[in-house]
Design a protein around this motif. Sequence first.
Motif, PDB file in Angstrom:
ATOM      1  N   ARG A  61       0.813  -1.213   0.000  1.00 51.01           N
ATOM      2  CA  ARG A  61       0.000   0.000   0.000  1.00 51.01           C
ATOM      3  C   ARG A  61       0.848   1.266   0.000  1.00 51.01           C
ATOM      4  NH1 ARG A  61      -5.488   1.060   3.357  1.00 51.01           N
ATOM      5  NH2 ARG A  61      -5.891   3.151   2.569  1.00 51.01           N
ATOM      6  N   HIS A  62       1.916   1.277   0.799  1.00 50.79           N
ATOM      7  CA  HIS A  62       2.761   2.480   0.828  1.00 50.79           C
ATOM      8  C   HIS A  62       3.375   2.732  -0.552  1.00 50.79           C
ATOM      9  CE1 HIS A  62       2.231   2.597   5.128  1.00 50.79           C
ATOM     10  NE2 HIS A  62       2.671   1.357   5.235  1.00 50.79           N
ATOM     11  N   HIS A  63       3.827   1.669  -1.202  1.00 49.69           N
ATOM     12  CA  HIS A  63       4.390   1.811  -2.546  1.00 49.69           C
ATOM     13  C   HIS A  63       3.338   2.337  -3.524  1.00 49.69           C
ATOM     14  CE1 HIS A  63       6.588   0.911  -6.250  1.00 49.69           C
ATOM     15  NE2 HIS A  63       5.573   0.155  -6.654  1.00 49.69           N
ATOM     16  N   ALA A  64       2.164   1.718  -3.507  1.00 53.48           N
ATOM     17  CA  ALA A  64       1.114   2.149  -4.445  1.00 53.48           C
ATOM     18  C   ALA A  64       0.728   3.604  -4.184  1.00 53.48           C
ATOM     19  CB  ALA A  64      -0.098   1.234  -4.328  1.00 53.48           C
ATOM     20  N   GLU A  65       0.677   3.990  -2.910  1.00 52.87           N
ATOM     21  CA  GLU A  65       0.328   5.386  -2.588  1.00 52.87           C
ATOM     22  C   GLU A  65       1.448   6.348  -2.985  1.00 52.87           C
ATOM     23  OE1 GLU A  65      -2.952   4.857   0.990  1.00 52.87           O
ATOM     24  OE2 GLU A  65      -0.835   5.067   1.534  1.00 52.87           O
ATOM     25  N   ASN A  66       2.690   5.936  -2.763  1.00 58.07           N
ATOM     26  CA  ASN A  66       3.803   6.814  -3.162  1.00 58.07           C
ATOM     27  C   ASN A  66       3.822   7.031  -4.669  1.00 58.07           C
ATOM     28  OD1 ASN A  66       4.810   7.179  -0.567  1.00 58.07           O
ATOM     29  ND2 ASN A  66       6.212   5.435  -0.697  1.00 58.07           N
TER      30      ASN A  66
ATOM     31  N   ARG B 221      16.711   5.710 -16.214  1.00 55.93           N
ATOM     32  CA  ARG B 221      16.084   5.640 -14.886  1.00 55.93           C
ATOM     33  C   ARG B 221      15.959   4.179 -14.451  1.00 55.93           C
ATOM     34  NH1 ARG B 221      11.660   9.679 -13.187  1.00 55.93           N
ATOM     35  NH2 ARG B 221      12.896  11.568 -13.230  1.00 55.93           N
ATOM     36  N   LEU B 222      17.113   3.543 -14.322  1.00 60.08           N
ATOM     37  CA  LEU B 222      17.126   2.130 -13.931  1.00 60.08           C
ATOM     38  C   LEU B 222      16.918   2.031 -12.421  1.00 60.08           C
ATOM     39  CD1 LEU B 222      17.525  -0.791 -14.853  1.00 60.08           C
ATOM     40  CD2 LEU B 222      19.992  -0.442 -14.598  1.00 60.08           C
ATOM     41  N   ASP B 223      16.049   1.082 -12.033  1.00 59.86           N
ATOM     42  CA  ASP B 223      15.601   1.049 -10.646  1.00 59.86           C
ATOM     43  C   ASP B 223      15.515  -0.403 -10.163  1.00 59.86           C
ATOM     44  OD1 ASP B 223      14.613   1.903  -8.198  1.00 59.86           O
ATOM     45  OD2 ASP B 223      12.753   2.731  -9.009  1.00 59.86           O
ATOM     46  N   ILE B 224      15.371  -0.548  -8.864  1.00 61.91           N
ATOM     47  CA  ILE B 224      15.072  -1.839  -8.253  1.00 61.91           C
ATOM     48  C   ILE B 224      13.637  -1.828  -7.745  1.00 61.91           C
ATOM     49  CG2 ILE B 224      17.405  -2.268  -7.404  1.00 61.91           C
ATOM     50  CD1 ILE B 224      16.103  -1.327  -4.603  1.00 61.91           C
ATOM     51  N   GLU B 225      13.114  -3.013  -7.434  1.00 62.34           N
ATOM     52  CA  GLU B 225      11.931  -3.123  -6.588  1.00 62.34           C
ATOM     53  C   GLU B 225      12.216  -4.229  -5.582  1.00 62.34           C
ATOM     54  OE1 GLU B 225       8.283  -3.412  -8.894  1.00 62.34           O
ATOM     55  OE2 GLU B 225       8.355  -1.244  -9.258  1.00 62.34           O
TER      56      GLU B 225
ATOM     57  N   LEU C  74       5.767 -15.991  -7.595  1.00 60.17           N
ATOM     58  CA  LEU C  74       4.885 -14.822  -7.457  1.00 60.17           C
ATOM     59  C   LEU C  74       5.621 -13.721  -6.716  1.00 60.17           C
ATOM     60  CD1 LEU C  74       2.858 -17.364  -7.648  1.00 60.17           C
ATOM     61  CD2 LEU C  74       1.194 -15.753  -6.742  1.00 60.17           C
ATOM     62  N   GLY C  75       5.840 -12.595  -7.381  1.00 56.68           N
ATOM     63  CA  GLY C  75       6.450 -11.444  -6.733  1.00 56.68           C
ATOM     64  C   GLY C  75       5.408 -10.709  -5.909  1.00 56.68           C
ATOM     65  N   SER C  76       5.796 -10.319  -4.701  1.00 52.97           N
ATOM     66  CA  SER C  76       4.842  -9.712  -3.754  1.00 52.97           C
ATOM     67  C   SER C  76       4.360  -8.343  -4.193  1.00 52.97           C
ATOM     68  CB  SER C  76       5.515  -9.550  -2.386  1.00 52.97           C
ATOM     69  OG  SER C  76       6.655  -8.706  -2.485  1.00 52.97           O
ATOM     70  N   GLY C  77       5.154  -7.667  -5.009  1.00 54.08           N
ATOM     71  CA  GLY C  77       5.012  -6.220  -5.196  1.00 54.08           C
ATOM     72  C   GLY C  77       6.017  -5.533  -4.295  1.00 54.08           C
ATOM     73  N   THR C  78       6.349  -4.289  -4.644  1.00 54.85           N
ATOM     74  CA  THR C  78       7.375  -3.545  -3.919  1.00 54.85           C
ATOM     75  C   THR C  78       6.951  -3.326  -2.471  1.00 54.85           C
ATOM     76  OG1 THR C  78       7.868  -2.426  -5.969  1.00 54.85           O
ATOM     77  CG2 THR C  78       8.791  -1.466  -3.979  1.00 54.85           C
ATOM     78  N   ILE C  79       7.895  -3.610  -1.573  1.00 53.56           N
ATOM     79  CA  ILE C  79       7.610  -3.538  -0.141  1.00 53.56           C
ATOM     80  C   ILE C  79       8.172  -2.235   0.412  1.00 53.56           C
ATOM     81  CG2 ILE C  79       7.884  -4.694   2.077  1.00 53.56           C
ATOM     82  CD1 ILE C  79       8.528  -7.284   0.376  1.00 53.56           C
ATOM     83  N   SER C  80       7.314  -1.252   0.548  1.00 55.84           N
ATOM     84  CA  SER C  80       7.713   0.009   1.177  1.00 55.84           C
ATOM     85  C   SER C  80       7.009   0.120   2.519  1.00 55.84           C
ATOM     86  CB  SER C  80       7.326   1.201   0.298  1.00 55.84           C
ATOM     87  OG  SER C  80       8.088   1.213  -0.886  1.00 55.84           O
TER      88      SER C  80
END
Lengths: 425, 425
Positions: A131-136, A195-199, A346-352
């Motif tokens: 949720r924090h990632h999606a909101e950011n 703009r290469l990034d990690i998740e 299954l990747g969880s999605g970015t964990i912020s």
Amino acid sequence: MMRKSWIESANTAETDFPLINLPYGVFSRAGGAPRCGVAIGDYVADLAALEHAGLLETAVFDAPALNGFMALGKAVWECNRERLTALFAAEGDPALRDDAALSAAVLVPQAEVVMHLPFAVAGYTDFYAGRHHAENVGTMFRGPENALPPNWLSIPIGYNGRASTVVISGTPIRRPLGQIKPPGIELPVFSPTRRLDIELEMGAVLGQGSAMGTPLTVAEADDLIFGYVLLNDWSARDIQAWEYQPLGPFQAKVFATSISPWVVTKAALARFRVSTPERTRPLLPYLREPGPMLYNIELEVRMRAEGQRRDTVISRTNYREMYYSAAQQVAHHAIGGCRMQVGDLLGSGTISGPEKENRGSLLELSWGGKEPLTLEGGVKRCFIEDGDTLTLAGWAQGDGYRIGFGTCEGKIVPAPALRPEWLDD
Amino acid sequence: MMRKSWIESANTAETDFPLINLPYGVFSRAGGAPRCGVAIGDYVADLAALEHAGLLETAVFDAPALNGFMALGKAVWECNRERLTALFAAEGDPALRDDAALSAAVLVPQAEVVMHLPFAVAGYTDFYAGRHHAENVGTMFRGPENALPPNWLSIPIGYNGRASTVVISGTPIRRPLGQIKPPGIELPVFSPTRRLDIELEMGAVLGQGSAMGTPLTVAEADDLIFGYVLLNDWSARDIQAWEYQPLGPFQAKVFATSISPWVVTKAALARFRVSTPERTRPLLPYLREPGPMLYNIELEVRMRAEGQRRDTVISRTNYREMYYSAAQQVAHHAIGGCRMQVGDLLGSGTISGPEKENRGSLLELSWGGKEPLTLEGGVKRCFIEDGDTLTLAGWAQGDGYRIGFGTCEGKIVPAPALRPEWLDD
């Protein structure tokens, strides 16, 4: 307190691999073929050698992937865990401990092995469940009022990823070429991503499958999960921004996904189960969990520029921040009848997490490239430069011990040289 | 005129499988294991039997998939085609023709075999490369001024699909359950899809792979393609509408994708190559084709309700309507370094033509469910009902012959019964 092993390095508070972890992986020695092992202290225990010695009941570990073992199912997973625990425990079965030649053959120092992808990735699906990632990200792209998409609180949003480029930690990652459209220019240009990034993600590994046309409950979905790995969903933000409407990310993600070498089993993590956060909006019944199915796993991201001697920790967060568990994601994945397979990832999605220092991507940490990070020695970074190494680490912290995942790392190498066919006339 | 075969049924103007087609598939006889064959007239020629008789130079066809043969590469594909042509030609090598026992063993009537998925699907990627389709859907969702997304004329838009549910023609398709949010209701409901649809597509089958981190030119990309199949990308439009923002279609598509049993080779289609349409906007050089790489293939969609005796043709179109060729799609797929694999399947995107009767989906044919179609006997349809059968057919029309694909069909069976766990308290 933790049960002791006769392998001393498994008894420290700092090791990722105490007796109660026993994560599975695939390794090779110089000149040898890849085979399955478990990590214990500073060693890899060669499971194929244990099978050949008649100390295990299976015949699946002399293979370059865990799929055969996983396919045997939960009863065998449990039986093998009990057997290995007995063989490595200080007060256990002496068959390995007291046979010096055998234990020398079975226990290989981790420093002497090369790790391989632990399982053949049947399918890879990535989610967007933090949720924090999606909101950011939503705030950056659409403003704070419309940060969460309307479906987000009802659906564990996921999309199909590319299985062919899931690679083992340590594999160099080549900066991708692609189409980017910088602001103020009408047509796209062909360029290495800028703009290469990690998740930072966790990966759930399915050890069992399901039949096509057969939905699963959340409890049944959780039963398919064999274990978890660390997962870095490398992303090219500028390619993504130009391509992702209307059908989602593609070239921005398919170039590489890294995972850690050790699959930490659900059994090892059982005592760290926690509930997902309170629901803001009630879920449809097919997504409701019968009990805690998320995990309390500490996570961190480290970054190092070429030539630097030390990593800088750029983020600390926890898997428990996720709004949806992997069990919920699998249940959603199968609800329309999708066939799940042994070896699905299954990747969880970015964990912020809630604070700035808990963000799981550079996009969020540098707030879209506007607030550079400072690494060791004053080096500034908004996104990843060639030669940078990114490392994820994770562990469940017990009282005087940890159930560790090891690390998931990747160093960026420059984009391919441009070929004449790619240049304008 | 076409070269004749001693197998008479291969010499008619109506057969899909004349001597110059020779498409590859996987079949089984009652009680037998799946093995590879080619279609010739009304027969399947058993390639494993030809290998065992020493009439082919390979040892790959006694297998339940074409992957092993495809992996041998282009020179072997060409050599095998020449060899089979000689064995089946009226004035060719008599080794099969004049051996009654052998030819009876090798030539199996198609009516006596069961067809299987022709290759193990390594990865499945679906595209959105039909301009008429993109404009129709865009007009319905965003109005005619914004019909095409801004990136559409620059990027062959694609997304990862789900390989585990690619099934052979004839497999019943279960109506998926999922989340839908009817207009005017605030929260989603759990329901079988009410807007089940087809997408008429061609599938390109990769017979060779590429290394990770290594982009391809369009010419190199075309060289990876072994052949083409018909492909029906079943879609649940109501699930899609609620889920697809921001990361694309997922549950709306992952429940099933059907393909036709015969892979028609690029060699057989060579004389039907055509250029893609004129560019509205110049492409970046990495996407420019060195020659014609699209094909002139007639396509039609037929629909039949339960109990009806005859199909109704509901659409007629042509593969040449696509804005991007499969070669361009593969080049785009690999440009960031994605590893392509033997057995990758690429869906073309829905193939609609310029007129109403050329549309490749019910969403377009019924204009979002507002203009029902009338089938044989006055039955009305906006979307697919349980018991309906949908059939795709395709062929390249020559002078007195056709290079046919056979058909790709699927009948819809009702959604799974609701389980107590899925019902509200």
